[in-house]
Design an enzyme around this catalytic site. Sequence first.
Site, mmCIF file in Angstrom:
data_model
loop_
_atom_site.group_PDB
_atom_site.id
_atom_site.type_symbol
_atom_site.label_atom_id
_atom_site.label_comp_id
_atom_site.label_asym_id
_atom_site.label_seq_id
_atom_site.Cartn_x
_atom_site.Cartn_y
_atom_site.Cartn_z
ATOM 1 N N ARG A 123 10.026 -3.767 -4.576
ATOM 2 C CA ARG A 123 9.182 -3.338 -3.407
ATOM 3 C C ARG A 123 8.999 -4.696 -2.640
ATOM 4 O O ARG A 123 8.606 -4.428 -1.445
ATOM 5 C CB ARG A 123 7.922 -2.679 -3.750
ATOM 6 C CG ARG A 123 8.416 -1.360 -4.553
ATOM 7 C CD ARG A 123 7.109 -0.882 -5.453
ATOM 8 N NE ARG A 123 7.563 0.085 -6.209
ATOM 9 C CZ ARG A 123 6.514 0.946 -7.100
ATOM 10 N NH1 ARG A 123 5.139 0.492 -6.978
ATOM 11 N NH2 ARG A 123 6.938 1.965 -7.880
ATOM 12 N N HIS A 124 8.918 -5.716 -3.165
ATOM 13 C CA HIS A 124 8.643 -7.102 -2.239
ATOM 14 C C HIS A 124 9.923 -7.395 -1.555
ATOM 15 O O HIS A 124 10.570 -8.482 -1.785
ATOM 16 C CB HIS A 124 8.155 -7.821 -3.156
ATOM 17 C CG HIS A 124 6.681 -7.779 -3.920
ATOM 18 N ND1 HIS A 124 5.686 -7.441 -3.130
ATOM 19 C CD2 HIS A 124 6.566 -7.185 -4.963
ATOM 20 C CE1 HIS A 124 4.667 -7.042 -4.015
ATOM 21 N NE2 HIS A 124 5.374 -7.020 -5.280
ATOM 22 N N ARG A 127 0.407 -9.235 -7.968
ATOM 23 C CA ARG A 127 1.025 -8.959 -9.267
ATOM 24 C C ARG A 127 0.385 -9.559 -10.618
ATOM 25 O O ARG A 127 0.685 -9.456 -11.525
ATOM 26 C CB ARG A 127 2.569 -9.243 -9.460
ATOM 27 C CG ARG A 127 3.344 -8.589 -8.296
ATOM 28 C CD ARG A 127 3.122 -7.010 -8.461
ATOM 29 N NE ARG A 127 3.870 -6.160 -7.616
ATOM 30 C CZ ARG A 127 3.922 -4.922 -7.495
ATOM 31 N NH1 ARG A 127 3.069 -4.155 -8.324
ATOM 32 N NH2 ARG A 127 4.825 -4.318 -6.735
#
Length: 261
Positions: free
Chosen positions: A115-116, A215
């Site tokens: 997603r990054h 994260r």
Amino acid sequence: MHETTPEVFLIARPSVDLEAMRAYLAAVGGDSWLELREADREELNDGELLAEFAGRMCYRSWEPGLNRNVTRIRTDQREYFANVLASAHGSVLEHANYSFAFRNVSRVFTHELIRHRAGSAFSQESLRYVRLADIGFRVAPALEPLREQVISIVEQLEEFQRDAAEQLDLDGEGLPFAVKKEITSALRRLAPIGLSTDILWTANVRTLRHVIEMRTAPGAEEELRLVFDAVAALMLAQAPSLFQDFERREDGAWVPQWRKV
């Protein structure tokens, strides 16, 4: 089935061609900056050197006088980056890229990692091609009370992979590779999302700062917190000036003084 533990390997980092950099600086009149950096330490930190080079190019701030608007420059590199971070001039950090090989992470991990996308590159083990004959799996701490049941389920799924490959004659002589790929791809649909896999991730420093903060936060997924705690420690050792504002809190979160750089 075999139980696994995630591992982090920093396999690539910036490499500066000092002679080419020196030639550019000679052309613009900034030789003294590189001479100062070489006198500062026995071995240059290429990631930090590259980011500082990018920042100084923006203002022609190699030394006083090259830009008449600049009458004073910061000569201490750590102080220079403290100012870059505080002023959120994060674009210069994007020039320094680091590559990590993540070993035995789950597909839960990789689904969240990708997603990054900004400032990242990914190469992941493909289960369209890699057959699942021996499933690696990590029992998450929250499932420890059910450990035996979890392992039993994963072992059944592993046994199905082997039995299905045999019944579909996946190793049959003359079976076209395209058919093997189709069957292998279909079989992965019957594998646990928590199975262990490998992925290569390359990210620039700006992205690294953001992902480490996100994260390792208390609300992040447990496995990502585990892996990025290791990534943060590696980067603090690898490029201390670029991560100088990060603090590891008692709950395991890595928090920067300056956010959204």
